[in-house]
Design a protein around this motif. Structure first.
Motif, PDB file in Angstrom:
ATOM      1  N   ARG A  46       0.825  -1.206   0.000  1.00 34.66           N
ATOM      2  CA  ARG A  46       0.000   0.000   0.000  1.00 34.66           C
ATOM      3  C   ARG A  46       0.859   1.256   0.000  1.00 34.66           C
ATOM      4  NH1 ARG A  46      -4.234   0.317   3.402  1.00 34.66           N
ATOM      5  NH2 ARG A  46      -5.963  -1.014   2.868  1.00 34.66           N
ATOM      6  N   GLU A 167       1.320  16.435  -4.298  1.00 34.43           N
ATOM      7  CA  GLU A 167       0.214  16.256  -3.348  1.00 34.43           C
ATOM      8  C   GLU A 167      -1.118  16.759  -3.884  1.00 34.43           C
ATOM      9  OE1 GLU A 167       2.222  18.680  -3.452  1.00 34.43           O
ATOM     10  OE2 GLU A 167       1.319  20.497  -2.639  1.00 34.43           O
ATOM     11  N   HIS A 170      -2.008  13.499  -6.043  1.00 34.37           N
ATOM     12  CA  HIS A 170      -1.900  12.272  -5.247  1.00 34.37           C
ATOM     13  C   HIS A 170      -2.301  12.607  -3.810  1.00 34.37           C
ATOM     14  CE1 HIS A 170       0.137   9.976  -8.393  1.00 34.37           C
ATOM     15  NE2 HIS A 170       0.797  11.079  -8.662  1.00 34.37           N
ATOM     16  N   GLU A 171      -3.554  12.332  -3.500  1.00 36.23           N
ATOM     17  CA  GLU A 171      -4.091  12.769  -2.215  1.00 36.23           C
ATOM     18  C   GLU A 171      -3.406  12.122  -1.017  1.00 36.23           C
ATOM     19  OE1 GLU A 171      -8.189  11.903  -3.015  1.00 36.23           O
ATOM     20  OE2 GLU A 171      -8.545  13.906  -3.847  1.00 36.23           O
ATOM     21  N   ARG A 172      -2.797  10.970  -1.223  1.00 35.07           N
ATOM     22  CA  ARG A 172      -2.117  10.297  -0.117  1.00 35.07           C
ATOM     23  C   ARG A 172      -0.592  10.333  -0.261  1.00 35.07           C
ATOM     24  NH1 ARG A 172      -3.890   6.712   3.207  1.00 35.07           N
ATOM     25  NH2 ARG A 172      -2.588   5.065   2.393  1.00 35.07           N
ATOM     26  N   GLN A 175       1.591  10.257   2.817  1.00 37.79           N
ATOM     27  CA  GLN A 175       1.714   8.941   3.467  1.00 37.79           C
ATOM     28  C   GLN A 175       2.652   8.023   2.690  1.00 37.79           C
ATOM     29  OE1 GLN A 175      -1.370  10.379   3.044  1.00 37.79           O
ATOM     30  NE2 GLN A 175      -2.159  10.564   5.113  1.00 37.79           N
ATOM     31  N   SER A 177       2.004   7.149  -0.528  1.00 40.14           N
ATOM     32  CA  SER A 177       1.203   6.354  -1.459  1.00 40.14           C
ATOM     33  C   SER A 177       0.906   7.150  -2.732  1.00 40.14           C
ATOM     34  CB  SER A 177      -0.096   5.928  -0.781  1.00 40.14           C
ATOM     35  OG  SER A 177      -0.916   5.280  -1.716  1.00 40.14           O
ATOM     36  N   TYR A 178       1.347   6.589  -3.863  1.00 38.47           N
ATOM     37  CA  TYR A 178       1.156   7.267  -5.157  1.00 38.47           C
ATOM     38  C   TYR A 178       0.335   6.396  -6.106  1.00 38.47           C
ATOM     39  CZ  TYR A 178       4.670  10.615  -3.645  1.00 38.47           C
ATOM     40  OH  TYR A 178       5.356  11.575  -2.948  1.00 38.47           O
ATOM     41  N   GLN A 182      -5.609   6.191  -6.695  1.00 40.89           N
ATOM     42  CA  GLN A 182      -5.946   7.245  -5.732  1.00 40.89           C
ATOM     43  C   GLN A 182      -5.578   8.608  -6.283  1.00 40.89           C
ATOM     44  OE1 GLN A 182      -3.646   5.753  -2.513  1.00 40.89           O
ATOM     45  NE2 GLN A 182      -5.332   4.630  -1.604  1.00 40.89           N
TER      46      GLN A 182
END
Ligand code: HEC
Ligand code: HEC
Length: 193
Positions: A46, A167, A170-172, A175, A177-178, A182
């Protein structure tokens, strides 16, 4: 049942079982477009890069833009970038020598070429050994992942302007996560329409 018959059956069963195993492992491996090997891909599946875990880095290198994860560039890039902060993409981002030293250590110790995370390995492998790009967004890996995005969604998009603003799409990203599932490009409901 006679003995040779049951022997034949057990050979058939063993072969079937073995073929099944090969089939399963083939499915698992082919599911990955970055030829990532190793069992840890499950635990990290993830996360694409290790998240930033250094408050000082976040503060100093996240004041003008997204604090890029060290795992997005190789150590030689970070060294080059940290050696030229007084002329950093037309801005002056100079730091006290002790601070620069501390951040350089953090960046190089967690750089793409020392990390096992999937994107780090992909980026690292896409670069020639002596290539030390100052931008993530100009690496071959990055370009390959973003070549389908037209200028109107990025450069000419007033809500984005630059690929450097990870960002925003890529909302996460913070964290680490790309994942392409998402992604949301500002101003567009579906980026690949
Ligand atoms: C004074 C503002 C400022 C500070 C502080 C700053 N940067 Fe930047 N940085 C910029 C600008 C401006 C760009 C270019 C952004 C663009 O092209 O849209 C940039 C771009 C970058 C890029 C390239 C992003 C890409 O396109 O792939 C990296 C990597 C980067 N900075 C790392 C750092 C690091 C590491 C630090 C901390 C030592 C830092 N920056 C501190 C202003 C700053
Ligand atoms: C304008 C929006 C936008 C910006 C800004 C952007 N990306 Fe992306 N990114 C996308 C889209 C859309 C995809 C999916 C492309 C595809 O599947 O063809 C993607 C894909 C990726 C992927 C591959 C994901 C996958 O599942 O294969 C990575 C890694 C990635 N981006 C990292 C970054 C990083 C790091 C930055 C900042 C330096 C960044 N992106 C900036 C829109 C953006």
């Amino acid at each position: 049942m006679d003995n040779s018959k049951s022997k034949t059956w057990s050979i058939v069963l063993t072969m079937g079982f073995t073929l099944g195993l090969i089939g399963i492992s083939g499915m698992v491996l082919s599911d990955d477009d970055d030829d990532y090997e190793g069992n840890d891909r499950w635990s990290q599946s993830r996360l694409d890069v290790a998240p930033v875990d250094n408050a000082f880095y976040k503060e100093e290198c996240g004041s003008c833009h997204f604090p890029y994860q060290p795992g997005l560039l190789p150590a030689r890039s970070w060294q080059r970038l940290m050696g030229g902060l007084e002329d950093h993409f037309a801005e002056n981002a100079e730091l006290e020598a002790v601070d620069a030293e501390q951040l350089t250590a953090y960046l190089t110790e967690n750089a793409a070429d020392t990390s096992d995370y999937k994107r780090s390995r992909g980026i690292s492998r896409s670069l020639a050994k002596d290539d030390a790009p100052l931008r993530i967004s100009t690496t071959r890996y990055f370009k390959r992942k973003h070549h389908e995005l037209p200028d109107r969604m990025v450069k000419d998009n007033p809500d984005v302007r630059s690929f450097s603003n990870c960002e925003l799409c890529h909302e996460r990203a913070a964290q680490g996560s790309y994942d392409e599932h998402q992604v949301k490009v500002p101003g567009y409901t579906d980026w690949d329409d």
